[in-house]
Design a protein around this motif. Structure first.
Motif, PDB file in Angstrom:
ATOM      1  N   ASP A 263       1.269  -1.488  -0.042  1.00  0.00           N
ATOM      2  CA  ASP A 263       0.250   0.143   0.099  1.00  0.00           C
ATOM      3  C   ASP A 263       0.969   1.428   0.180  1.00  0.00           C
ATOM      4  O   ASP A 263       1.952   1.266  -0.807  1.00  0.00           O
ATOM      5  CB  ASP A 263      -0.616   0.147   1.363  1.00  0.00           C
ATOM      6  CG  ASP A 263      -0.451  -0.217   2.608  1.00  0.00           C
ATOM      7  OD1 ASP A 263       1.369  -0.143   2.651  1.00  0.00           O
ATOM      8  OD2 ASP A 263      -0.890  -0.844   3.354  1.00  0.00           O
ATOM      9  N   ALA A 264       0.626   2.096   0.689  1.00  0.00           N
ATOM     10  CA  ALA A 264       1.178   3.622   0.670  1.00  0.00           C
ATOM     11  C   ALA A 264       2.174   3.731   0.946  1.00  0.00           C
ATOM     12  O   ALA A 264       3.247   3.636   1.425  1.00  0.00           O
ATOM     13  CB  ALA A 264       0.148   5.064   0.505  1.00  0.00           C
ATOM     14  N   LYS A 268       6.619   4.770   0.235  1.00  0.00           N
ATOM     15  CA  LYS A 268       7.267   5.001   1.282  1.00  0.00           C
ATOM     16  C   LYS A 268       8.751   4.906   1.541  1.00  0.00           C
ATOM     17  O   LYS A 268       9.113   5.233   0.771  1.00  0.00           O
ATOM     18  CB  LYS A 268       6.578   5.803   1.752  1.00  0.00           C
ATOM     19  CG  LYS A 268       5.385   6.655   2.061  1.00  0.00           C
ATOM     20  CD  LYS A 268       4.771   7.835   3.437  1.00  0.00           C
ATOM     21  CE  LYS A 268       3.767   8.540   3.158  1.00  0.00           C
ATOM     22  NZ  LYS A 268       2.895   8.350   4.436  1.00  0.00           N
ATOM     23  N   MET A 280       4.765   3.384  -6.616  1.00  0.00           N
ATOM     24  CA  MET A 280       4.167   3.525  -6.388  1.00  0.00           C
ATOM     25  C   MET A 280       3.042   3.152  -6.274  1.00  0.00           C
ATOM     26  O   MET A 280       3.424   1.903  -7.089  1.00  0.00           O
ATOM     27  CB  MET A 280       3.337   4.934  -7.214  1.00  0.00           C
ATOM     28  CG  MET A 280       3.100   4.422  -9.003  1.00  0.00           C
ATOM     29  SD  MET A 280       2.490   5.827  -9.933  1.00  0.00           S
ATOM     30  CE  MET A 280       3.172   7.000  -9.841  1.00  0.00           C
ATOM     31  N   THR A 281       1.553   2.340  -5.652  1.00  0.00           N
ATOM     32  CA  THR A 281       0.633   1.934  -5.674  1.00  0.00           C
ATOM     33  C   THR A 281       0.190   2.103  -7.207  1.00  0.00           C
ATOM     34  O   THR A 281      -0.122   2.959  -7.397  1.00  0.00           O
ATOM     35  CB  THR A 281      -0.137   1.893  -4.598  1.00  0.00           C
ATOM     36  OG1 THR A 281      -1.133   3.494  -4.441  1.00  0.00           O
ATOM     37  CG2 THR A 281       0.492   1.937  -3.705  1.00  0.00           C
ATOM     38  N   ASP A 283      -3.099   2.030  -7.419  1.00  0.00           N
ATOM     39  CA  ASP A 283      -4.627   3.056  -7.021  1.00  0.00           C
ATOM     40  C   ASP A 283      -3.552   4.466  -7.751  1.00  0.00           C
ATOM     41  O   ASP A 283      -4.175   5.503  -8.080  1.00  0.00           O
ATOM     42  CB  ASP A 283      -5.180   2.943  -5.650  1.00  0.00           C
ATOM     43  CG  ASP A 283      -6.191   2.071  -4.893  1.00  0.00           C
ATOM     44  OD1 ASP A 283      -5.919   1.249  -6.645  1.00  0.00           O
ATOM     45  OD2 ASP A 283      -6.106   1.606  -4.409  1.00  0.00           O
ATOM     46  N   ASP A 284      -2.363   5.268  -7.327  1.00  0.00           N
ATOM     47  CA  ASP A 284      -2.064   5.809  -7.610  1.00  0.00           C
ATOM     48  C   ASP A 284      -1.121   6.068  -8.766  1.00  0.00           C
ATOM     49  O   ASP A 284      -1.420   6.926  -9.311  1.00  0.00           O
ATOM     50  CB  ASP A 284       0.198   6.212  -6.505  1.00  0.00           C
ATOM     51  CG  ASP A 284      -0.678   6.555  -5.187  1.00  0.00           C
ATOM     52  OD1 ASP A 284      -1.413   6.835  -4.971  1.00  0.00           O
ATOM     53  OD2 ASP A 284       0.276   6.292  -4.278  1.00  0.00           O
ATOM     54  N   TRP A 285      -1.076   4.769  -9.531  1.00  0.00           N
ATOM     55  CA  TRP A 285      -1.448   5.615 -10.938  1.00  0.00           C
ATOM     56  C   TRP A 285      -2.320   5.370 -12.035  1.00  0.00           C
ATOM     57  O   TRP A 285      -2.337   6.563 -13.058  1.00  0.00           O
ATOM     58  CB  TRP A 285      -0.223   4.356 -11.314  1.00  0.00           C
ATOM     59  CG  TRP A 285       0.135   3.898 -12.551  1.00  0.00           C
ATOM     60  CD1 TRP A 285       0.903   3.838 -13.617  1.00  0.00           C
ATOM     61  CD2 TRP A 285      -1.117   3.580 -13.693  1.00  0.00           C
ATOM     62  NE1 TRP A 285       1.797   3.697 -14.659  1.00  0.00           N
ATOM     63  CE2 TRP A 285      -0.725   3.546 -15.072  1.00  0.00           C
ATOM     64  CE3 TRP A 285      -2.660   2.498 -13.691  1.00  0.00           C
ATOM     65  CZ2 TRP A 285      -1.066   2.953 -15.960  1.00  0.00           C
ATOM     66  CZ3 TRP A 285      -3.377   3.056 -15.586  1.00  0.00           C
ATOM     67  CH2 TRP A 285      -2.114   2.429 -16.389  1.00  0.00           C
ATOM     68  N   GLU A 287      -5.392   7.178 -10.702  1.00  0.00           N
ATOM     69  CA  GLU A 287      -5.543   8.290 -10.238  1.00  0.00           C
ATOM     70  C   GLU A 287      -4.597   9.332 -11.110  1.00  0.00           C
ATOM     71  O   GLU A 287      -5.028  11.101 -11.545  1.00  0.00           O
ATOM     72  CB  GLU A 287      -4.873   8.206  -8.863  1.00  0.00           C
ATOM     73  CG  GLU A 287      -5.446  10.070  -8.174  1.00  0.00           C
ATOM     74  CD  GLU A 287      -7.153  10.630  -8.403  1.00  0.00           C
ATOM     75  OE1 GLU A 287      -7.396  11.720  -8.618  1.00  0.00           O
ATOM     76  OE2 GLU A 287      -7.835   9.287  -8.528  1.00  0.00           O
ATOM     77  N   GLN A 288      -3.219   9.297 -11.159  1.00  0.00           N
ATOM     78  CA  GLN A 288      -2.266  10.232 -12.145  1.00  0.00           C
ATOM     79  C   GLN A 288      -2.479  10.238 -13.144  1.00  0.00           C
ATOM     80  O   GLN A 288      -2.577  11.163 -14.371  1.00  0.00           O
ATOM     81  CB  GLN A 288      -0.418   9.745 -11.994  1.00  0.00           C
ATOM     82  CG  GLN A 288       0.549  10.263 -12.439  1.00  0.00           C
ATOM     83  CD  GLN A 288       1.653  10.112 -11.859  1.00  0.00           C
ATOM     84  OE1 GLN A 288       1.646   9.556 -11.262  1.00  0.00           O
ATOM     85  NE2 GLN A 288       2.460  10.221 -13.293  1.00  0.00           N
TER      86      GLN A 288
END
Length: 353
Positions: A263-264, A268, A280-281, A283-285, A287-288
């Motif tokens: 996860d996040a 980190k 990055m996860t 979900d982050d990809w 969203e970007q």
């Protein structure tokens, strides 16, 4: 005993003439006076160079005095020639210059050597009865290791009458020495000019050197008092350094344990410097890419805006048909007729139907 001026010139192995004994003493004496009256710090290079040069000059002169056997325990002061009197000052000058060395690693060695020089000077002056004074006592504090009594001083007790009398006597002796030194220095300043100019007769020259010797007796007694105290302090410091526990190397702080998760938090951790691992996860990809409007169409449903547009067009056609719009009715009839004469998928070249 022959005078020093008759035999103070020797030959070097190379055949060149060696320095005269009187020249060596005069140079060393002059260097001491320059060092003693300078305004420069005693630790400066220029001062320390003069100190070392002066010690070398006086040590060489001392060796020559020993070879010439100028002084004997069996002779009296009157038997010493006027030209030889000044060589009595050699150990005192050596002790004074030795005290001006500033190497902290060899300080104990230097003060012990200076004490030996001063004691040799005082013993010689005592044997010739040059002036009245009491030789310092030789105690155990000159040994290499401080005694137990020195390291653990006894508990102070009230002073007795005899102790008070002894302290008063020592104080009075110091006052008398101070007054004698001032009187001696005043007399020296009166005749110094005559001796240095060479116009003084032998009696004045002899008195000049005897006054210098007496002045240095008082200086040597004062130096030995301070040296004895410094030796005791230096030995205690050395013993303290040897007995002090050595500092252990600093321990590294323990590393805190951590758990890697998908996860996040995991992003980190890996983002701290591991280029071959994800930073990055998913979900982050997503969203970007959604913000950048660059998502692919495959497998993604059409947007709600397109659905609303088609729904509006269908509702408009139905409304026109219900209101008997000629144009709309004709298009509907043509479309039904066309479907009756053409099978489904006719003309769809893309799907090769």
């Amino acid at each position: 005993m022959a005078a020093a001026e008759d035999t103070n010139t020797t030959q070097n192995p190379s055949g060149s003439e060696a320095p005269k004994l009187s020249d060596l003493l005069d140079r060393g004496w002059k260097l001491y006076e320059e060092v003693d009256t300078t305004n420069e710090p005693s630790s400066s290079t220029a001062v320390q160079v003069k100190v070392k040069r002066g010690i070398m000059q006086l040590e060489e002169a001392t060796m020559m005095v020993n070879q010439l056997d100028l002084f004997s325990r069996n002779e009296a002061l009157e038997e010493i020639s006027t030209t030889d009197l000044k060589y009595l000052l050699l150990p005192a000058l050596l002790g004074a210059l030795t005290m001006k060395q500033v190497n902290p690693n060899k300080r104990l060695e230097h003060v012990q050597a200076a004490r030996v020089y001063f004691m040799d000077f005082l013993q010689r002056c005592k044997s010739y009865d040059i002036c009245s004074f009491q030789l310092p006592k030789t105690s155990e504090n000159t040994a290499d290791t401080p005694t137990e009594e020195q390291m653990n001083p006894p508990v102070p007790v009230p002073m007795s009458q005899s102790d008070l009398i002894a302290m008063a006597t020592q104080r009075q002796a110091k006052i008398e020495r101070f007054n004698q030194r001032k009187e001696t220095e005043a007399k020296l300043s009166e005749i110094r000019g005559l001796v240095e100019s060479g116009s003084a007769d032998e009696e004045v020259v002899r008195d000049f050197y005897l006054l210098n010797v007496r002045r240095w007796v008082t200086l040597a007694l004062e130096e030995i008092d301070s040296i004895s105290q410094e030796i005791e302090i230096l030995k205690r410091m050395e013993l303290f350094k040897q007995s002090a526990p050595q500092p252990s190397p600093p321990k590294r702080p323990p590393m805190k344990p951590f758990i890697l998760t998908k996860d996040a938090v995991q992003a980190k951790v890996f983002g701290a410097g591991y280029p071959s691992l994800p930073t990055m996860t998913v979900d982050d990809w997503y969203e970007q890419h959604r913000r950048q409007a660059c998502l692919p169409d495959q497998g993604i449903p059409r947007s709600a805006a397109n659905d609303d547009k088609e729904e509006d067009e269908r509702a408009e056609r139905e409304r026109k048909e219900e209101n008997d719009d000629e144009e709309a009715l004709q298009k509907a009839r043509d479309w039904d007729h066309w479907k009756d004469t053409h099978r489904r998928g006719y003309g769809n070249r893309k799907n090769m139907g």
